[in-house]
Design an enzyme around this catalytic site. Structure first.
Site, mmCIF file in Angstrom:
data_model
loop_
_atom_site.group_PDB
_atom_site.id
_atom_site.type_symbol
_atom_site.label_atom_id
_atom_site.label_comp_id
_atom_site.label_asym_id
_atom_site.label_seq_id
_atom_site.Cartn_x
_atom_site.Cartn_y
_atom_site.Cartn_z
ATOM 1 N N LYS A 41 62.263 5.519 23.710
ATOM 2 C CA LYS A 41 62.915 6.705 24.280
ATOM 3 C C LYS A 41 62.056 7.881 23.829
ATOM 4 C CE LYS A 41 67.599 5.177 23.702
ATOM 5 N NZ LYS A 41 68.619 5.344 22.685
ATOM 6 N N SER A 67 30.837 32.907 34.371
ATOM 7 C CA SER A 67 31.358 31.575 34.063
ATOM 8 C C SER A 67 31.234 31.194 32.596
ATOM 9 C CB SER A 67 30.609 30.548 34.940
ATOM 10 O OG SER A 67 31.387 29.399 35.069
ATOM 11 N N PRO A 89 43.442 42.816 55.145
ATOM 12 C CA PRO A 89 43.100 41.431 55.537
ATOM 13 C C PRO A 89 41.700 41.008 55.113
ATOM 14 C CG PRO A 89 43.261 42.883 57.467
ATOM 15 C CD PRO A 89 43.747 43.674 56.296
ATOM 16 N N CYS A 112 38.151 31.337 26.611
ATOM 17 C CA CYS A 112 39.107 30.662 25.733
ATOM 18 C C CYS A 112 38.437 30.105 24.480
ATOM 19 C CB CYS A 112 39.812 29.544 26.499
ATOM 20 S SG CYS A 112 40.459 30.106 28.083
HETATM 21 P P1 FAD Z 1 38.042 37.056 33.521
HETATM 22 O O1 FAD Z 1 37.826 35.640 33.210
HETATM 23 O O2 FAD Z 1 38.334 37.995 32.409
HETATM 24 O O3 FAD Z 1 36.761 37.572 34.293
HETATM 25 C C1 FAD Z 1 36.669 38.884 34.766
HETATM 26 C C2 FAD Z 1 35.212 39.286 34.813
HETATM 27 O O4 FAD Z 1 35.112 40.407 35.668
HETATM 28 C C3 FAD Z 1 34.656 39.728 33.471
HETATM 29 O O5 FAD Z 1 33.467 39.041 33.173
HETATM 30 C C4 FAD Z 1 34.389 41.229 33.659
HETATM 31 O O6 FAD Z 1 33.228 41.636 32.970
HETATM 32 C C5 FAD Z 1 34.188 41.310 35.139
HETATM 33 N N1 FAD Z 1 34.482 42.618 35.713
HETATM 34 C C6 FAD Z 1 35.580 43.390 35.507
HETATM 35 N N2 FAD Z 1 35.519 44.505 36.253
HETATM 36 C C7 FAD Z 1 34.360 44.448 36.918
HETATM 37 C C8 FAD Z 1 33.720 45.319 37.846
HETATM 38 N N3 FAD Z 1 34.283 46.466 38.220
HETATM 39 N N4 FAD Z 1 32.530 44.966 38.342
HETATM 40 C C9 FAD Z 1 31.940 43.794 37.966
HETATM 41 N N5 FAD Z 1 32.493 42.938 37.101
HETATM 42 C C10 FAD Z 1 33.683 43.257 36.587
HETATM 43 N N6 FAD Z 1 43.844 31.356 28.832
HETATM 44 C C11 FAD Z 1 44.340 30.116 28.719
HETATM 45 O O7 FAD Z 1 44.950 29.623 29.674
HETATM 46 N N7 FAD Z 1 44.173 29.370 27.574
HETATM 47 C C12 FAD Z 1 43.489 29.864 26.506
HETATM 48 O O8 FAD Z 1 43.330 29.188 25.495
HETATM 49 C C13 FAD Z 1 42.968 31.168 26.585
HETATM 50 N N8 FAD Z 1 42.294 31.713 25.543
HETATM 51 C C14 FAD Z 1 41.769 32.973 25.663
HETATM 52 C C15 FAD Z 1 41.091 33.519 24.589
HETATM 53 C C16 FAD Z 1 40.551 34.796 24.686
HETATM 54 C C17 FAD Z 1 39.839 35.389 23.526
HETATM 55 C C18 FAD Z 1 40.674 35.528 25.897
HETATM 56 C C19 FAD Z 1 40.069 36.905 26.027
HETATM 57 C C20 FAD Z 1 41.368 35.005 26.965
HETATM 58 C C21 FAD Z 1 41.923 33.721 26.856
HETATM 59 N N9 FAD Z 1 42.637 33.157 27.915
HETATM 60 C C22 FAD Z 1 43.158 31.895 27.799
HETATM 61 C C23 FAD Z 1 42.880 33.920 29.155
HETATM 62 C C24 FAD Z 1 41.888 33.537 30.231
HETATM 63 O O9 FAD Z 1 40.598 33.615 29.717
HETATM 64 C C25 FAD Z 1 42.055 34.486 31.395
HETATM 65 O O10 FAD Z 1 43.370 34.370 31.880
HETATM 66 C C26 FAD Z 1 41.108 34.171 32.522
HETATM 67 O O11 FAD Z 1 39.781 34.212 32.086
HETATM 68 C C27 FAD Z 1 41.293 35.184 33.649
HETATM 69 O O12 FAD Z 1 40.335 34.978 34.626
HETATM 70 P P2 FAD Z 1 39.859 36.178 35.555
HETATM 71 O O13 FAD Z 1 38.845 35.613 36.464
HETATM 72 O O14 FAD Z 1 41.030 36.855 36.130
HETATM 73 O O15 FAD Z 1 39.202 37.238 34.570
#
Ligand code: FAD
Length: 558
Positions: free
Chosen positions: A445, A48, A286, A52
């Protein structure tokens, strides 16, 4: 279903990835179901955290690393009875036996964990093309807090002065801004001819101009070929043979869904490279759900499947997966790519489809209008222009997308239009929307109303538009209705000048047997002229956005 509904029997829910999608899924699930056991695994040291915010930690705008931590494992434990296991990587899924193999990153020991429901939220990893020098010291990608800590240390320890950012998308530009903030000279290398690839090229132009005005060097239309170590510095070699000297290189060329685990478990990966899920974020198994950057989702505007690595969709999908696991029926609505980026004081935002996105998806029967209104009433000091482009379908007027660039009030307009896209509104709805107004915030507007009115004027035939692509074609007479001083300061080649204020006296000069393509500064006087001329029997059409848009399109080469 309400809170008195008996929850499903206690189950063991494992979540892989504890950031945007995974953490919101786990916390939501606990709110819906007190009985299940929830364990979240993340291979990194944190869950968590605010991805961003990472560029701003590099820039020292967010100075304290602790501010990036949105919630701690202790908070998850004490407030939600969710067990967090950081430093633990999921390495295999046995779907038959419902077992997840996890590896302790520190000790390399593995163990099996049983699940009744498994949520995959591993996100997407930065693309690292297999080019020479890509793994050299001083070459960084930005995904985690440790990544940014290393970048900060590199800048401080080596006194880095020059940075090359590879990729001109939103992460690349945010990194450029923050490196400038740290006092570095920054070059952005981008393979396309424009920065901000999701925007149409003419809308990205002002962003590029602004970056240059702030001292950022842009190398557009050129790709990365190799990185070399030269003494204590690095050299970035481009495909065209240019050499860019750097003390630090940031890779921001996009991200790729982390599908390895899912792929090896035999889950279906779609044509866009993401895990295939249904509207409840459930895979074809599922017992397995997937959310966030790792999945393919439905684009509600183009009707295509896409991967969209943004935090908002990841959070919402986490909630939907939790609801599904808890036995509730909530569907993910799909995405429309609403995004905003701040670039050194300028804001660029978009929602829905771009013009190039519509063309790529084979969508026809749409039109676009441009406008350049002030962000608030012109009579109140400090009004700044917003460059706005609206796409809508013809003839029904459904709003398909919008892009806006400016310094103030940009994201507000795009968010209003985003709501319109989501609710299937038309340009007539935009024209009629009742939006807040006081002189320092908007106009009676609002730009959103204006965009709707302009599009509606086109649809009802009051204001035919000159297609940008065929301006002046077919022997049309090009008429500039600005004042002579404006005309003298620069006009579209071939245009004649009759100012709007003279048109009633002078219109007899205009040919009746040819089309009249009218333009002005931003499109408003052109509209008035078109109304007058059409009511006097001329086949007059307006150039949407006037010479302001013409200049943006010329500069972008479109
Ligand atoms: P993530 O938040 O990336 O979390 C995935 C987690 O899973 C990571 O901590 C990783 O370590 C863990 N993980 C991966 N594989 C494994 C495994 N096999 N076992 C255990 N853990 C694992 N989006 C916006 O909308 N606005 C923004 O301004 C923005 N700015 C960003 C700036 C940066 C620098 C970055 C990198 C991203 C930004 N994003 C932004 C994108 C946004 O952060 C992501 O879209 C979002 O965090 C995706 O969420 P997620 O849960 O899919 O993956």
């Amino acid at each position: 279903m309400n809170d008195r509904t008996v929850p499903p029997p206690a189950r063991r829910v494992l979540v892989v990835g504890g950031v945007a999608g995974g953490a919101s899924c786990a916390a939501r699930l606990r709110r819906l179901d007190e009985s299940c056991e929830i364990v979240v695994f993340d291979r990194g040291p944190y869950v968590s955290f605010a991805n961003c915010g990472l560029p701003y930690f590099v820039g020292n705008v967010i100075a304290d690393e602790k501010n990036l931590l949105v919630a701690s494992p202790e908070l998850f434990r004490d407030r939600f009875r969710i067990e967090i296991r950081t430093g633990t990587e999921a390495v295999a899924i046995d779907r038959e036996r419902r077992r997840l193999t996890v590896r302790d990153v520190a000790s390399d020991l593995t163990r099996e964990e049983h699940y009744d429901a498994l949520v995959l939220a591993p996100g997407a990893s930065p693309v690292r093309p297999p080019l020479p020098g890509i793994d050299l010291d001083g070459v960084f990608a930005v995904r985690s807090i440790p990544d940014t800590r290393r970048i900060r240390a590199w800048i401080d320890d080596w006194g880095a002065r020059r940075a090359v950012v590879i990729g001109g998308g939103f992460i690349g530009l945010e990194m450029a801004e923050n490196l400038v903030h740290r006092g570095l000279q920054v070059t952005v290398l981008e393979k396309l001819d424009q920065v901000m690839p999701p925007l149409d090229p003419e809308m990205a132009g002002p962003v590029a101009d602004h970056l240059r005005s702030k001292g950022v060097t842009l190398v557009l239309g050129d790709g990365l070929a190799a990185i070399e170590s030269r003494g204590s510095a690095l050299a970035v070699l481009t495909e065209s043979g240019t050499v860019l000297d750097a003390d630090l290189v940031i890779l921001a060329i996009g991200v790729r869904p982390e599908t390895g685990l899912a792929r090896e478990a035999g889950l279906t990966i779609g044509p866009r490279g993401g895990i295939v899920v249904d509207a409840r974020m459930r895979t074809e198994d599922p017992c397995v759900w997937a959310v966030g950057d790792v999945v393919e989702v439905h684009d509600v505007v183009t009707g295509q499947e896409v991967v969209l690595p943004l935090a908002g969709p990841a959070n919402r999908q986490g909630r939907i997966a939790a609801a599904s696991i808890a036995g509730r029926e909530t569907n993910f609505r799909g995405v429309q790519a609403t995004a905003v980026v701040g670039v050194m004081g300028m804001t660029a935002a978009s929602t829905g489809a771009s013009e190039k996105g519509l063309r790529r998806a084979g969508v026809t029967g749409f039109e676009k209008v441009y406008l350049h209104p002030g962000h608030h009433a012109g009579y109140y000091p400090g009004s700044m222009p917003i460059h706005l482009k609206l796409m809508f379908s013809v003839p029904d007027g459904r709003v398909l997308g919008a892009q806006a660039v400016g310094f103030e009030g940009v994201e507000k307009r795009i968010d209003v239009i985003a709501a319109a896209v989501q609710f299937g509104a038309t340009v007539h709805d935009l024209a009629e929307m009742e939006l807040s107004y006081a002189p320092q915030y908007g106009a009676a507007k609002d730009p959103v109303n204006l965009a709707g009115m302009i599009a509606a004027n086109f649809l009802c035939g009051d204001m035919p538009l000159v297609p940008w692509e065929s301006l002046g074609d077919g022997g049309a007479c090009l008429l500039d209705v600005r004042e002579p001083a404006e005309f003298a300061a620069g006009a579209i080649p071939g245009a004649i000048n009759i100012p709007l204020s003279q048109l009633r006296a002078d219109f007899a000069r205009l040919p009746r047997d040819r089309q009249i393509d009218v333009y002005c500064g931003v499109g408003q006087r052109g509209y008035y002229a078109v109304r007058f001329l059409r009511q006097n029997g001329f086949d007059a059409r307006n150039l949407s956005g006037g010479i302001a848009t013409y200049r943006m399109r010329k500069a972008a080469g479109v």
